[in-house]
Enzyme design. Structure first.
Site, PDB file in Angstrom:
ATOM      1  N   SER A 116       0.827  -1.209   0.000  1.00 38.36           N
ATOM      2  CA  SER A 116       0.000   0.000   0.000  1.00 38.36           C
ATOM      3  C   SER A 116       0.860   1.257   0.000  1.00 38.36           C
ATOM      4  O   SER A 116       1.952   1.274   0.588  1.00 38.36           O
ATOM      5  CB  SER A 116      -0.859  -0.023   1.262  1.00 38.36           C
ATOM      6  OG  SER A 116      -1.427   1.233   1.491  1.00 38.36           O
ATOM      7  N   TYR A 140      -1.531  -0.609  10.388  1.00 39.66           N
ATOM      8  CA  TYR A 140      -1.748  -1.203   9.063  1.00 39.66           C
ATOM      9  C   TYR A 140      -0.525  -0.936   8.165  1.00 39.66           C
ATOM     10  O   TYR A 140      -0.007  -1.851   7.519  1.00 39.66           O
ATOM     11  CB  TYR A 140      -3.022  -0.599   8.455  1.00 39.66           C
ATOM     12  CG  TYR A 140      -3.203  -0.877   6.990  1.00 39.66           C
ATOM     13  CD1 TYR A 140      -3.636  -2.118   6.548  1.00 39.66           C
ATOM     14  CD2 TYR A 140      -2.927   0.115   6.031  1.00 39.66           C
ATOM     15  CE1 TYR A 140      -3.798  -2.377   5.193  1.00 39.66           C
ATOM     16  CE2 TYR A 140      -3.098  -0.136   4.682  1.00 39.66           C
ATOM     17  CZ  TYR A 140      -3.523  -1.382   4.269  1.00 39.66           C
ATOM     18  OH  TYR A 140      -3.672  -1.625   2.933  1.00 39.66           O
ATOM     19  N   LYS A 144       2.367  -3.558   6.505  1.00 33.01           N
ATOM     20  CA  LYS A 144       2.715  -3.636   5.077  1.00 33.01           C
ATOM     21  C   LYS A 144       4.224  -3.475   4.896  1.00 33.01           C
ATOM     22  O   LYS A 144       4.850  -4.210   4.120  1.00 33.01           O
ATOM     23  CB  LYS A 144       1.971  -2.562   4.277  1.00 33.01           C
ATOM     24  CG  LYS A 144       0.478  -2.777   4.191  1.00 33.01           C
ATOM     25  CD  LYS A 144       0.117  -4.001   3.357  1.00 33.01           C
ATOM     26  CE  LYS A 144      -1.366  -4.205   3.224  1.00 33.01           C
ATOM     27  NZ  LYS A 144      -1.740  -5.531   2.724  1.00 33.01           N
TER      28      LYS A 144
END
Ligand code: UDP
Length: 326
Positions: A116, A140, A144
């Site tokens: 991302s 999050y 990643k």
């Protein structure tokens, strides 16, 4: 077979790949399997399982003679990740370790990983290129980046690996059939699903988080990418890995940005629906603007976006109208 996985499965099937899905359905619906089959006119396999169940995953890889993996099995709500960080570390980071172990057990070494643009954090410069510093600002994004780092270490330690980390910008839109699209659980957080729910009457209005950013109309600007372009990006990356070793990172974005109001106006135009809105305070942690430098994916993978903002809004509206009746 969530939002991105379902569209990617369609494009893989249509280009001649055989597809087997492994999913615990925590953010997807088993009906989607039939819809993928209907669109592609081809069959695909399915195993119900958790990515952290290494034994079950290993068996699924082996029994289905899998040759390459596209890993999209991540929890993805940025806000939720700050409230439930351990769930995110467990599903996303630990889940990825489990997947690598399963792949190693059956000697599969081709992997496309769903990363991302969140890994970049506050822009030091724009557009973000793949060499931009990485300072994610939430669990999050940390997941990643950790997984990307792990994959780089893995490819360094074992030269058989072929890995592509795809840094998505803002995936939106739906398949043109209106049969598959984004179906968030509960009240959506992202802009397009909220606009969709206002358009179909589930929500009264859109709250725009701030109109005092230093952008053309004061609202936040993002690099929106049609999910079908994103699906094509996975296909191109997978094809490219057949000929290339090592671990490689690519931005998948359109290379330009649109404001909240621009997206809203475009949606109003294609749907012929008025989207009422109010301006509210900025959402904590939101950036003013960001977008991708996309030269690398174009030069190396031969991939770039082909669909417009209007295509995005038309396909979203088509999906929203359709899903209302399902
Ligand atoms: N946004 C908004 N209202 C909403 C949801 C999003 O104004 O209900 C804005 C948000 O501030 C940002 C843009 O829309 O400028 C895209 O937000 P989204 O959550 O879709 O993606 P992200 O900001 O996480 O990239």
């Amino acid at each position: 077979m969530g939002y991105i996985g379902s569209h990617t499965a369609v494009q893989l099937l249509l280009s001649g790949y055989q597809v087997h899905i492994y999913d615990n359905l925590c953010n997807s619906n088993i009906d989607t399997l039939q819809r993928i089959k209907r669109i592609a006119g081809k069959d695909l396999g399915f195993t119900y399982g958790d990515i952290r169940d290494t034994q079950k995953l290993t068996a699924a890889l082996k029994e289905n003679s899998i040759e390459a993996v596209i890993h999209l099995a991540g929890l993805k709500a940025v806000g939720e990740s700050s409230k439930k960080p351990i769930e995110y570390y467990s599903n996303n980071t630990q889940g990825s370790i489990s997947l690598i172990q399963a792949m190693q057990a059956v000697h599969i070494s081709t992997l496309v990983f769903s990363s991302s643009a969140t890994v970049y954090g506050d822009p030091v410069y724009l557009p973000y290129d793949e060499a931009h510093p990485t300072f994610p600002t939430n669990p999050y994004g940390h997941n990643k980046l950790q997984i990307e780092q792990m994959l780089h270490d893995l490819a360094f330690s074992d030269k058989n690996w072929r890995i592509a980390c795809l840094r998505y910008f803002n995936p939106v839109g739906a398949h043109e059939s209106g049969l598959i699209g984004e179906n968030p659980n509960g009240i959506p957080n992202n802009l397009m699903p909220v606009i969709g729910q206002v358009a179909n009457g589930k929500l009264a209005q859109l709250s725009i988080f701030g109109n005092d950013y230093s952008t053309s109309d004061g609202t936040g600007k993002r690099d929106y990418i049609h999910v079908m372009d994103l699906a094509d990006g996975h296909l191109m990356a997978l094809n490219w890995l057949q000929e290339n070793l090592g671990c490689h990172t690519f931005n998948l974005g359109s290379g330009s940005s649109f404001s909240v109001l621009e997206l809203l106006r475009c949606f109003e135009k294609v749907s012929a629906k008025k989207i009422p809105y109010q301006i509210v305070a900025r959402r904590p942690g939101d950036l003013s603007e960001y977008y991708a430098k996309v030269d690398k994916a174009e030069k190396i993978l031969g991939w770039k976006t082909r669909r417009s903002l209007e295509d995005i809004c038309t396909s979203s509206w088509n999906w929203i109208k359709n899903s209302k009746n399902n």
